[in-house]
Design an enzyme around this catalytic site. Sequence first.
Site, mmCIF file in Angstrom:
data_model
loop_
_atom_site.group_PDB
_atom_site.id
_atom_site.type_symbol
_atom_site.label_atom_id
_atom_site.label_comp_id
_atom_site.label_asym_id
_atom_site.label_seq_id
_atom_site.Cartn_x
_atom_site.Cartn_y
_atom_site.Cartn_z
ATOM 1 N N HIS A 1 -11.688 -52.888 -1.641
ATOM 2 C CA HIS A 1 -10.368 -53.328 -2.361
ATOM 3 C C HIS A 1 -9.773 -52.693 -3.946
ATOM 4 O O HIS A 1 -9.507 -52.048 -3.327
ATOM 5 C CB HIS A 1 -10.026 -54.879 -1.432
ATOM 6 C CG HIS A 1 -9.032 -55.269 -2.461
ATOM 7 N ND1 HIS A 1 -7.244 -54.992 -1.778
ATOM 8 C CD2 HIS A 1 -7.757 -55.318 -3.394
ATOM 9 C CE1 HIS A 1 -6.166 -55.493 -2.038
ATOM 10 N NE2 HIS A 1 -6.904 -55.770 -3.671
ATOM 11 N N GLU A 2 -10.553 -53.077 -4.585
ATOM 12 C CA GLU A 2 -11.005 -52.934 -5.665
ATOM 13 C C GLU A 2 -11.160 -51.598 -5.998
ATOM 14 O O GLU A 2 -11.044 -50.925 -6.903
ATOM 15 C CB GLU A 2 -11.635 -53.486 -6.022
ATOM 16 C CG GLU A 2 -11.786 -55.363 -6.219
ATOM 17 C CD GLU A 2 -10.501 -56.034 -6.920
ATOM 18 O OE1 GLU A 2 -9.724 -55.326 -7.447
ATOM 19 O OE2 GLU A 2 -9.573 -56.967 -6.258
#
Length: 496
Positions: free
Chosen positions: A140-141
């Site tokens: 996600h990051e």
Amino acid sequence: MLQTTWIALLLGFWSSLYLIDAFLKNYHLTSLHYFHLLEETGISISIGQLRWYTTCFNRVFIRLGQFKPFFLHMWFSFGVAFGLISMVISLFVLTLMVFNTLSQQPVDQQVLTPVMPGVNLPTSQMSYYLLTLLICGILHEFGHALAAVREQVHVNGFGFFILILYPGAFVEMSTEHLKVIAPIRQLRIYCAGVWHNFIIVLAALLVLLLLPTCLLPFYTIGNSVVVSYVVQGSAVSGPRGLVVGDPITSISGCRVTSIDDWYTCIAVSIKEGNLGNCMALNVIQDLDTSMAGAFMKKNMTKTSPLNQPKDCCNQTSNTHLCFMYHVKSLPKTKFACLPARTTTDRPSCKFRSDCYTPKVETTCVYPALDNKTRLLRIIHGHKPPLLFLGDPLDLHYSVAVSNYVPNNSFIPISLPYVIETFCKYLISLSGALVIINVIPCYALDGQWICRAFIEFCLRPIIPNVEVRNAIYSVILIYGTIILLANVFIAMWTLFS
């Protein structure tokens, strides 16, 4: 007791870590060196949280963010479309869930279900859960960082954290750069995280779909199931019972070729009761060891008036079982103590008419058991059939099976289960992160997605900043309330 132990261990660990950290920071002999060590390593400790921050991945982000610029532009543009559509769908679904709850309409399944270790998450699957959270958080990051580099926003650093028990990741970007770029470019950055979570879901679904084909050279599928776990001390454990690696092909004549068949056959045995076995009357007389059988052999008669009860066998016998049957000449039920294995090796039957033979009088003998107890004949490999005497639900809860039967002994039985379970956790948790993060709620990606979208769409139509801010605030408050209401409903459902 197990939950209390885990809570005590967690509290003890975090308390000890915090106290050691505070001591090293305040003790004059160690404080200087300790602060220098924390600064060099990027580690920080607070109450219930451990963080590690680094800039060593910045070059990786820059190289990947500059690779195939047109592809990445299209990739993150698709992410914007997905993020905006997901926001609308998530808001609608969560609003509908709250409405149905308040109107007291039945809700079959909650969209959001809190995962609580020891409550609805078995401790044996904690590793899957924590590893999935870490992978979903990192990717996600990672999406945010790549999109930021692609949109020429400086990435300051990347890090990992552990909050009480739950792992995660974070990326730090230049807020000054984010504020000055166009709203559509901001959307590409903000939507990149949930877009990558959605890609994780698709990848896990693809792995599940292709898993039987990929494992075909190493495993056989569709002919039987294999025992993957047996509860120690259960009725079917032990050297003469079921062991891990045994292929199971049938339960009392019910064919087992998959996990679904396994559960179906157990359900059928509960519903239909015990099957019988065809046996000639003269064979019954010869094998019967009950009191009535001894009397018949002594007097050489087949019409003995004795009629034994259901406990016709010596209760200490491990090889014989009380069976009941009928004969044409007598209307009453007769009982005989017969060797269980020899009897169950004969053809199965439901009615006496199933055992018709032209020259020998044959009948159908049934185990004389109570309503819940069943005698099941389990065929497992080349070993002698296993005779299970008890409640079939005990078999259901004592044995775990897999569809994938290894072709060789050195191939691990648990590998397909591990892959399937991990993929299911990826689908569930990564999908949940999409639903939660796109909601316009404080401290979530949805907050910034909503802000950039309003600026992108309404700035040409509504030039007044205060009006746009008011619209943004209303949507943000509504999304926060809806999300909190769903979390409250989910927690109430879980613990009630």
